[in-house]
Write a protein that holds these residues in place. Structure first.
Motif, PDB file in Angstrom:
ATOM      1  N   MET A  11       0.835  -1.200   0.000  1.00  0.00           N
ATOM      2  CA  MET A  11       0.000   0.000   0.000  1.00  0.00           C
ATOM      3  C   MET A  11       0.872   1.254   0.000  1.00  0.00           C
ATOM      4  SD  MET A  11      -3.300   0.066  -0.032  1.00  0.00           S
ATOM      5  CE  MET A  11      -4.378   1.466  -0.349  1.00  0.00           C
ATOM      6  N   ALA A  12       1.961   1.218   0.754  1.00  0.00           N
ATOM      7  CA  ALA A  12       2.870   2.370   0.809  1.00  0.00           C
ATOM      8  C   ALA A  12       3.533   2.597  -0.545  1.00  0.00           C
ATOM      9  CB  ALA A  12       3.924   2.147   1.892  1.00  0.00           C
ATOM     10  N   LEU A  13       3.964   1.508  -1.187  1.00  0.00           N
ATOM     11  CA  LEU A  13       4.598   1.620  -2.490  1.00  0.00           C
ATOM     12  C   LEU A  13       3.628   2.188  -3.515  1.00  0.00           C
ATOM     13  CD1 LEU A  13       7.156   0.728  -4.268  1.00  0.00           C
ATOM     14  CD2 LEU A  13       5.739  -1.239  -4.875  1.00  0.00           C
ATOM     15  N   SER A  14       2.413   1.651  -3.526  1.00  0.00           N
ATOM     16  CA  SER A  14       1.405   2.100  -4.489  1.00  0.00           C
ATOM     17  C   SER A  14       1.073   3.569  -4.291  1.00  0.00           C
ATOM     18  CB  SER A  14       0.134   1.248  -4.356  1.00  0.00           C
ATOM     19  OG  SER A  14       0.419  -0.119  -4.546  1.00  0.00           O
ATOM     20  N   LEU A  15       0.883   3.955  -3.041  1.00  0.00           N
ATOM     21  CA  LEU A  15       0.556   5.350  -2.743  1.00  0.00           C
ATOM     22  C   LEU A  15       1.732   6.260  -3.065  1.00  0.00           C
ATOM     23  CD1 LEU A  15      -1.446   7.377  -1.538  1.00  0.00           C
ATOM     24  CD2 LEU A  15      -0.488   6.889   0.705  1.00  0.00           C
ATOM     25  N   ALA A 370       7.752  12.431   2.192  1.00  0.00           N
ATOM     26  CA  ALA A 370       8.021  12.463   3.628  1.00  0.00           C
ATOM     27  C   ALA A 370       6.782  12.903   4.403  1.00  0.00           C
ATOM     28  CB  ALA A 370       9.191  13.394   3.930  1.00  0.00           C
ATOM     29  N   GLY A 371       6.049  13.861   3.847  1.00  0.00           N
ATOM     30  CA  GLY A 371       4.823  14.312   4.496  1.00  0.00           C
ATOM     31  C   GLY A 371       3.787  13.212   4.604  1.00  0.00           C
ATOM     32  N   TRP A 372       3.682  12.384   3.559  1.00  0.00           N
ATOM     33  CA  TRP A 372       2.729  11.275   3.623  1.00  0.00           C
ATOM     34  C   TRP A 372       3.184  10.193   4.588  1.00  0.00           C
ATOM     35  CZ3 TRP A 372      -2.139  10.689   2.615  1.00  0.00           C
ATOM     36  CH2 TRP A 372      -2.765  11.584   1.759  1.00  0.00           C
ATOM     37  N   VAL A 373       4.490  10.032   4.733  1.00  0.00           N
ATOM     38  CA  VAL A 373       4.992   9.093   5.747  1.00  0.00           C
ATOM     39  C   VAL A 373       4.573   9.576   7.132  1.00  0.00           C
ATOM     40  CG1 VAL A 373       7.077   8.204   6.853  1.00  0.00           C
ATOM     41  CG2 VAL A 373       6.924   8.245   4.366  1.00  0.00           C
ATOM     42  N   VAL A 374       4.703  10.884   7.373  1.00  0.00           N
ATOM     43  CA  VAL A 374       4.283  11.439   8.660  1.00  0.00           C
ATOM     44  C   VAL A 374       2.791  11.184   8.878  1.00  0.00           C
ATOM     45  CG1 VAL A 374       3.957  13.569   9.975  1.00  0.00           C
ATOM     46  CG2 VAL A 374       6.077  13.202   8.700  1.00  0.00           C
ATOM     47  N   THR A 375       1.989  11.437   7.849  1.00  0.00           N
ATOM     48  CA  THR A 375       0.536  11.262   7.965  1.00  0.00           C
ATOM     49  C   THR A 375       0.146   9.823   8.247  1.00  0.00           C
ATOM     50  OG1 THR A 375       0.132  13.117   6.458  1.00  0.00           O
ATOM     51  CG2 THR A 375      -1.661  11.545   6.749  1.00  0.00           C
ATOM     52  N   GLU A 376       0.726   8.888   7.502  1.00  0.00           N
ATOM     53  CA  GLU A 376       0.306   7.491   7.600  1.00  0.00           C
ATOM     54  C   GLU A 376       0.987   6.745   8.743  1.00  0.00           C
ATOM     55  OE1 GLU A 376      -2.253   6.171   5.491  1.00  0.00           O
ATOM     56  OE2 GLU A 376      -2.331   8.351   5.449  1.00  0.00           O
TER      57      GLU A 376
END
Length: 441
Positions: A11-15, A370-376
């Protein structure tokens, strides 16, 4: 790798791939619309050439965004069936509206690409604007669905049952505006710097300088405005997270102990075992101000969060530092750019500035990821914050790890194809431009 980690990784890779494709696809039409408008107002053919060149990039990223987005929608059902079983009826509205916006975008793009010399010139320009507006609406609607995962609303959770469902309240949850604003500005900033950087490189290589300079100015203006507004959006987001997700804020700042006032950490190495941060620069009271607007306010640390409810601290902290660090750098570049513009300095005579934009080509997207890593990651261990844990939503189907490998190969292949097409398109621009110049002369 067990199936749970494989599902999260897939899911992380796809997103991670989709977010780049979709951001370019929803921002580039606005660049295209500006150059198209300039052609209509000035009748300078160079703007028409630029509009046509950019429209081909828009078409490429529309196609890749559609493919990667479709794969993501399937993955939600295949990898997280428990989540979709309960969450689908609640936050399905933004996804259905996103489908409508995508449908409108596809029709408008068709009109635009094949409407040259066939449609009224202003209606033709309008169809290009519709492509941008509908693409932006799609992004906002998807972010609204993600915001619901961070701030569940529109239902009552009673004895494990989801009752009194209100899709409108779910869509317009407390997090949707701050996340949508931050995401849209990030998309314009990242895409603007990437596009401006490519044209800056062409200027430095002395290839059709007039053509690339006009393209550079349009993209750089969008990028720099976005970069200057992003800190304001970040401040709004930080205060919102402090209220709704104190565990995420504590992980972002690696705040293991509740403090009053709380310092802002810049950098630092996190030791999750000892619950310490070494080598960080501390700005006294700054975190208290960012979180609550008061330099003396108390900020809740991880010591007040149950161990089972704490997100991974190191990953969240490092990702947050990367996002803020790059955002600050892009903001400084933007200030320099506007100073030169307002002083009416010829940008083509400032190779050092052009090189800054070239170096910044990947930075916006690194900050975006990086921002999406923080969010998820910062929301973990919850897939629906405070309601459903991620481990309880994963599919019981075995062999997810093989699916992860297959999807990884697909996305890598798709990225290689996109890079090849864009490289080919950039190489063709001088040829097309010279042909246009010859026909006009």
């Amino acid at each position: 790798m067990d199936d749970f980690i494989a599902a999260r990784s897939q899911m992380a890779l796809s997103l991670g791939f989709h977010i780049i494709f979709s951001c370019i696809g929803m921002v580039m039409p606005f660049f295209m619309a500006v150059s198209h408008y300039k052609w209509l107002k000035t009748n300078k053919e160079i703007y028409k050439d630029l509009t046509k060149a950019w429209s081909k990039g828009v078409a490429i990223f529309f196609a890749t965004g559609a493919v990667s987005g479709t794969m993501l929608s399937f993955e939600l059902g295949l990898l997280w069936p428990k989540f979709m079983e309960h969450a689908g009826p609640i936050f399905g509205m933004p996804f259905s509206l996103e489908g409508t916006a995508f449908f409108i975008e596809a029709i408008a793009l068709g009109f635009f690409l094949y409407g040259w010399n066939k449609l009224n010139k202003w209606f033709h320009w309008f169809t290009g604007m519709v492509v941008g507006v509908s693409g932006l609406a799609s992004g906002i609607l998807v972010v609204a669905a993600n915001a619901w995962m961070n701030s569940p609303a529109g239902f009552d959770f009673v004895n494990g049952q989801y009752l009194n469902i209100d899709p409108i309240q779910a869509m317009f949850n407390k997090a949707w505006f701050t996340q949508a604003l931050h995401m849209c500005l990030a998309a314009f900033t990242a895409t603007g710097f990437a596009v401006a950087g490519v044209h800056a490189l062409m200027i430095l290589r002395n290839r059709n300088k007039e053509f690339h300079l006009k393209a550079f100015k349009i993209a750089a203006t969008f990028a720099c405005i976005g970069a200057l507004l992003q800190p304001l959006s970040g401040d709004i987001s930080a205060k919102d997270v402090a209220k709704r997700q104190p565990a995420k804020l504590a992980a972002m700042e690696a705040l293991y102990q509740t403090e009053q006032p709380a310092p802002l950490l810049i950098g630092g190495i996190v030791n999750e075992k000892d619950k310490t941060v070494k080598g960080a620069i501390k700005v006294p009271g700054a975190l208290s101000f960012l979180a609550h607007g008061d330099f003396k306010a108390e900020v809740k640390g991880l010591d007040q969060i149950p161990e089972a409810d704490q997100p991974p601290v190191a990953i969240t902290h490092y990702a947050f530092q990367i996002m803020v660090g790059i955002g600050t750098l892009l903001m400084l570049i933007s200030i320099v750019y506007f100073i030169l513009v307002f002083r009416k300095k010829p940008l083509q005579d400032k190779p050092w500035l052009l090189r800054l934009f070239v170096w910044a080509i990947p930075l916006g997207y690194v900050a975006l990821e990086a921002g999406w890593v923080v969010t998820e990651v910062g929301r973990q261990p919850w897939i629906i914050y405070g309601i459903m844990r991620t481990k309880d939503a994963v599919t019981p189907m075995p062999g997810v790890v093989y699916s992860f490998y297959i999807f990884s190969a697909i996305y890598v292949s798709l990225s290689i194809i996109v890079v090849f097409l864009l490289y080919r398109q950039i190489k063709m621009v001088p040829v097309l431009y010279n042909q246009s110049e010859t026909s006009r002369s």
